[in-house]
Write an enzyme that holds these catalytic residues in place. Structure first.
Site, PDB file in Angstrom:
ATOM      1  N   ASP A 122      21.382  -6.069  -0.475  1.00 21.41           N
ATOM      2  CA  ASP A 122      20.316  -5.498   0.363  1.00 21.41           C
ATOM      3  C   ASP A 122      20.285  -3.969   0.394  1.00 21.41           C
ATOM      4  OD1 ASP A 122      22.696  -5.204   1.684  1.00 21.41           O
ATOM      5  OD2 ASP A 122      22.065  -6.103   3.566  1.00 21.41           O
ATOM      6  N   HIS A 123      21.440  -3.322   0.192  1.00 22.63           N
ATOM      7  CA  HIS A 123      21.481  -1.866   0.359  1.00 22.63           C
ATOM      8  C   HIS A 123      20.999  -1.094  -0.872  1.00 22.63           C
ATOM      9  CE1 HIS A 123      23.764  -2.738   3.929  1.00 22.63           C
ATOM     10  NE2 HIS A 123      23.954  -1.455   4.196  1.00 22.63           N
ATOM     11  N   ASP A 176      30.483  -4.203   7.241  1.00 15.46           N
ATOM     12  CA  ASP A 176      29.345  -3.380   7.616  1.00 15.46           C
ATOM     13  C   ASP A 176      29.406  -3.247   9.132  1.00 15.46           C
ATOM     14  OD1 ASP A 176      26.389  -2.578   6.386  1.00 15.46           O
ATOM     15  OD2 ASP A 176      26.450  -2.921   8.538  1.00 15.46           O
ATOM     16  N   ARG A 180      20.335   4.150  13.238  1.00 15.70           N
ATOM     17  CA  ARG A 180      21.006   5.441  13.036  1.00 15.70           C
ATOM     18  C   ARG A 180      20.000   6.502  12.610  1.00 15.70           C
ATOM     19  NH1 ARG A 180      26.246   2.960  10.273  1.00 15.70           N
ATOM     20  NH2 ARG A 180      27.123   2.316  12.274  1.00 15.70           N
ATOM     21  N   SER A 220      29.506   4.222   9.848  1.00  8.81           N
ATOM     22  CA  SER A 220      29.645   3.107   8.927  1.00  8.81           C
ATOM     23  C   SER A 220      31.073   2.571   8.794  1.00  8.81           C
ATOM     24  CB  SER A 220      29.152   3.578   7.563  1.00  8.81           C
ATOM     25  OG  SER A 220      29.683   2.800   6.535  1.00  8.81           O
ATOM     26  N   ARG A 246      32.133   1.872   5.772  1.00 11.58           N
ATOM     27  CA  ARG A 246      32.455   2.104   4.351  1.00 11.58           C
ATOM     28  C   ARG A 246      33.863   2.686   4.183  1.00 11.58           C
ATOM     29  NH1 ARG A 246      27.811   6.655   4.546  1.00 11.58           N
ATOM     30  NH2 ARG A 246      26.762   4.869   5.401  1.00 11.58           N
TER      31      ARG A 246
END
Ligand code: MIC
Ligand code: SF4
Length: 755
Positions: free
Chosen positions: A95-96, A160, A449, A644, A646
């Site tokens: 999706d990203h 996520d 965000r 995030s 990440r």
């Protein structure tokens, strides 16, 4: 029928006895959060009362979800763990990586062309190791999870930060770094500090322009971006049960923006309705059987002050629409006060783009409320002043919305752009015309965000967060300070007209529908599947294990950068164009800390080399230190690593030779990510010591050789003029986390165990 229904039933079987045992051992009635935590203990027995905010506890989450941008690193690590198959149900969602530019069809095809290698990699790893794969275009991870996997009383983790969205269906769903996901997929326990509990009592009911989004926009204003750190936010009260399940999801989703570990709601009729509407009668029936355990005990909700660490009350009947921003999601402004505040702060009042979507607000109900505004405007002869952009949350939502005419409604504005069912502009995957000119401008969106540069890469774009219906209203007026409750607009006949209040449809009257939901189930036996990663690739790179610690004190370290002010994961490892390197550690390391503001000189991506005095980009200086055998450190402010999940934000500095990150305070996920990658994540015992750090200092960790749980560390700071300061550093490492540091990373340990 639901996926993994037997797993869900097994979880529910444990509930009655475990909840009773937990009540006994804690000697009190229980919140919902505690019920879920105690039924998911790794050792299976609720025989210890844990201290909130203190005890590290091992949990056994029911499932794992990953999205393409983080899954690459998570799966590259999993491939090193020595397992044939994942041990808990897991999924990956593409999706990203999909860019929003021309509109859904063209964009999706373009993304398949450019990201082919990565999608093929993800698809084959998933196939091999028993992981479900949701193909590009299937939808945004959290929307797909809500529609298919989330279940009341369950516990899941996801790579996520907005995994917390599943709290809308009464889960404890927590965002983590990829290395945490690897633990769980490899069949190991998952560790979390037992969270504190914030209770939010909702009274009254929403009306008019107020929406679920405004609940969390208000909460963000109250708690600020770090007010929820280390806590689960539990919503209750008659206001809570009056909200739709997807509305609850919106509220939980943006709990990530207050730093909360997660947020959740008790099982109720709206959750049941949603489960049944999404073809999960089996889950609803099973949940009904143990209903009383899937919400907090009545005594708790009657006297919340006795059982929560903090209680906030919000009366939904008094709530009005808000817009939060710019540049931070907690700067909350009621729409009625925007005129004054915007002028005072010199925020551009003209709005060019109004974007609806993201995992936060892309449900069927959201689209119906926004569409009702568009229809109303059209019927009153109004044309939009800003462009409306829409990313539906999933193919199921899109297909159903199209069937029910919602897309036609949006298209009644000629300029409307329907983008792919994906993250798109929410993560900088937006090829916005003119963005490179870096003009000062304003956009509004329904995302979560709004950090600088996040949507279009332009540092001067002022992004404001609002509900889908407010975003639609602003698209029509083209003004940030438009208040639909009081203001009128001039229509094509020159008349003054007012927009009517939004109306929405909670769940599609004719049920959800979809032709191809985009799901690929994994092979039964994946042993024959080969995963190829070319050594020539610049998108993917197999990992080389980080070097274990040599047992010695770190002496003679240099400062890579002292970051000043807000330093989110977007500042440490930017997304947008860099998402393409998420599977290639060396390449993505070229964005390491390039967005952080250097406390010396106030610039981004310009630091002085202590080897030859030259000024260069942060990653380049880090590489020169590494090549010269010099360890480097990073110093930062409050809430370092906000945003995030990440883990690149931890792996990149690690890869470039940074061994310690010393800050005033950390965001939870980032702190864990640093620990997992074998780094030192430390905080100043005395915050003011941040000011002692000079650009040309040398750093000696003088008692690292006796690094142990509960014992502070000492840092000797040698200034260029020869004077020294001794600084005391706090840490939250327990013994097993210290073992990760010693081994060079948590993964190095797992590999050893599975060897
Ligand atoms: C985000 O919203 O910032 C992201 C992109 O979804 C991240 C994950 C990532 O960086 O890939 C998140 O929130 O964890
Ligand atoms: Fe995607 Fe945005 Fe949600 Fe992150 S916040 S998962 S980028 S839609």
């Amino acid at each position: 029928m639901a996926f993994d229904i037997n797993m869900i039933k097994k979880v529910y079987q444990k509930y009655p006895t475990t909840v009773e045992a937990a009540r006994k051992v804690t000697g009190k009635p229980l919140t919902l959060s505690e019920k879920i935590l105690y039924t998911h203990l790794w050792n299976g027995n609720a025989d210890t009362a844990f201290t909130r905010g203190e005890d590290y506890v091992d949990f056994a989450p029911d499932r794992v979800a990953m999205q393409d941008a983080t899954a690459q690193m998570a799966l590259l690590q999993f491939m090193q763990a020595g397992k044939d198959k994942v041990e808990v149900p897991s999924t990956t969602h593409a999706d990203h990586l999909i860019l929003a530019k021309l509109g859904a069809d063209k964009d999706l095809q373009e993304s398949l062309n450019t990201n082919n290698e990565v999608f093929n990699f993800l698809s084959s790893v998933c196939n091999k190791y028993g992981i479900g794969f949701w193909k590009p275009g299937a939808g945004i991870i959290h929307q797909v999870v809500l529609e298919n996997y989330a279940f009341p009383g369950g516990m899941m983790i996801g790579t996520d930060s907005h995994t917390v969205n599943a709290g809308g269906l009464g889960m404890v769903a927590i965002g983590v770094g990829g290395a945490d996901a690897v633990d769980v997929m490899a069949g190991m326990a998952w560790e979390l500090k037992f969270p504190k509990l914030i209770g939010i009592k909702l009274t009254g009911t929403l009306s008019g322009w107020a929406s679920s989004k405004d609940v969390i926009l208000k909460v963000a204003g109250i708690l600020t971006v770090k007010g929820g750190t280390g806590a689960i936010v539990e919503y209750f009260g008659e206001g809570a049960t009056s909200l739709s399940a997807t509305g609850k999801g919106t509220i939980c989703n943006m709990g990530a923006e207050v730093g909360a570990t997660t947020s959740t709601f008790g099982y109720d009729e709206s959750i049941e309705r949603y489960l049944r509407a999404t073809d999960r009668d089996d889950v609803a029936d099973a949940a009904n059987d143990i209903k009383e355990h899937l919400t907090g005990d009545a005594e708790v909700y009657e006297n919340p002050e006795l059982y929560f660490d903090e209680v906030i009350e919000i009366n939904l009947s008094e709530l009005t629409p808000h817009l939060n921003g710019p540049f931070t999601p907690d700067l909350a402004t009621p729409v009625s006060e925007m005129k004054e505040k915007a002028v005072k702060n010199d925020w551009p009042l003209d709005v060019e783009w109004a974007l609806i979507g993201s995992c936060t607000n892309s449900s069927y109900e959201d689209l119906t409320r926004a569409a009702s505004i568009v229809e109303d405007a059209v019927s009153k002869g109004l044309k939009p002043k800003a462009t409306l952009g829409i990313n539906p949350g999933s193919e199921q939502v899109r297909f159903t919305a199209e069937r029910d005419g919602l897309m036609d409604s949006f298209m009644k504005f000629e300029s409307t752009k329907i983008f792919t069912n994906a993250c798109g502009p929410c993560i900088g995957q937006w090829d916005r015309e003119g963005a490179s000119k870096q003009e000062k401008n304003t956009i509004v969106h329904s995302f979560n965000r709004n950090f600088a540069k996040r949507a279009d890469g332009n540092p001067n774009t002022h992004a404001f967060v609002g509900s889908p219906e407010m975003v639609a209203a602003i698209a029509i007026s083209g003004r940030l300070d438009f208040n639909p409750i009081t203001d009128t607009l001039t229509n094509e006949n020159g008349e003054q007209v007012k927009l009517s209040e939004p109306t929405g449809i909670e769940l599609p009257k004719n049920g959800f529908a979809v032709e191809d939901n985009g799901y690929q189930s994994p092979a039964e036996d994946g042993s024959g599947i080969e995963v190829v990663v070319s050594s020539e690739s610049n998108r993917l790179q197999l990992l080389t294990p980080f070097t274990p610690w040599d047992g010695e004190n770190i002496i003679g370290a240099k400062l890579l950068i002292k970051a000043e002010g807000k330093c989110t994961t977007d500042h440490i490892s930017m997304a947008g164009p860099w998402l393409r390197y998420r599977g290639h550690l060396d390449n993505i390391s070229n964005n390491c800390l390039i967005g952080a503001i250097n406390a010396f000189g106030g610039k981004t991506n310009a630091v002085v080399s202590q080897i030859d005095g030259s000024i260069d980009e942060v990653p380049n200086i880090a590489r020169t230190y590494k090549a010269a055998g010099i360890t480097s450190i990073v110093v930062g402010d409050h809430n370092y690593g906000e945003g995030s999940s990440r883990e690149h934000a931890a792996m990149e500095p690690r890869h470039l030779g940074v061994m310690a990150v010393i800050v005033k305070s950390f965001a939870r996920i980032h702190e864990t990510n640093l620990k997992k990658q074998g780094m030192l994540g430390l905080t100043f015992a005395n915050e003011a010591d941040y000011d002692l750090i000079k650009e040309d200092d040398t750093f000696n960790f003088t008692d690292l050789n006796i690094f142990s749980e509960g014992k502070q560390l000492t840092l000797e700071v040698v200034h260029a003029n020869g004077t020294t300061n001794t600084i005391i550093l706090n840490h939250t490492y327990n013994e097993s986390q210290i073992d990760w540091f010693k081994a060079g990373s948590a993964l190095n340990l797992i590999r050893k165990q599975n060897a």
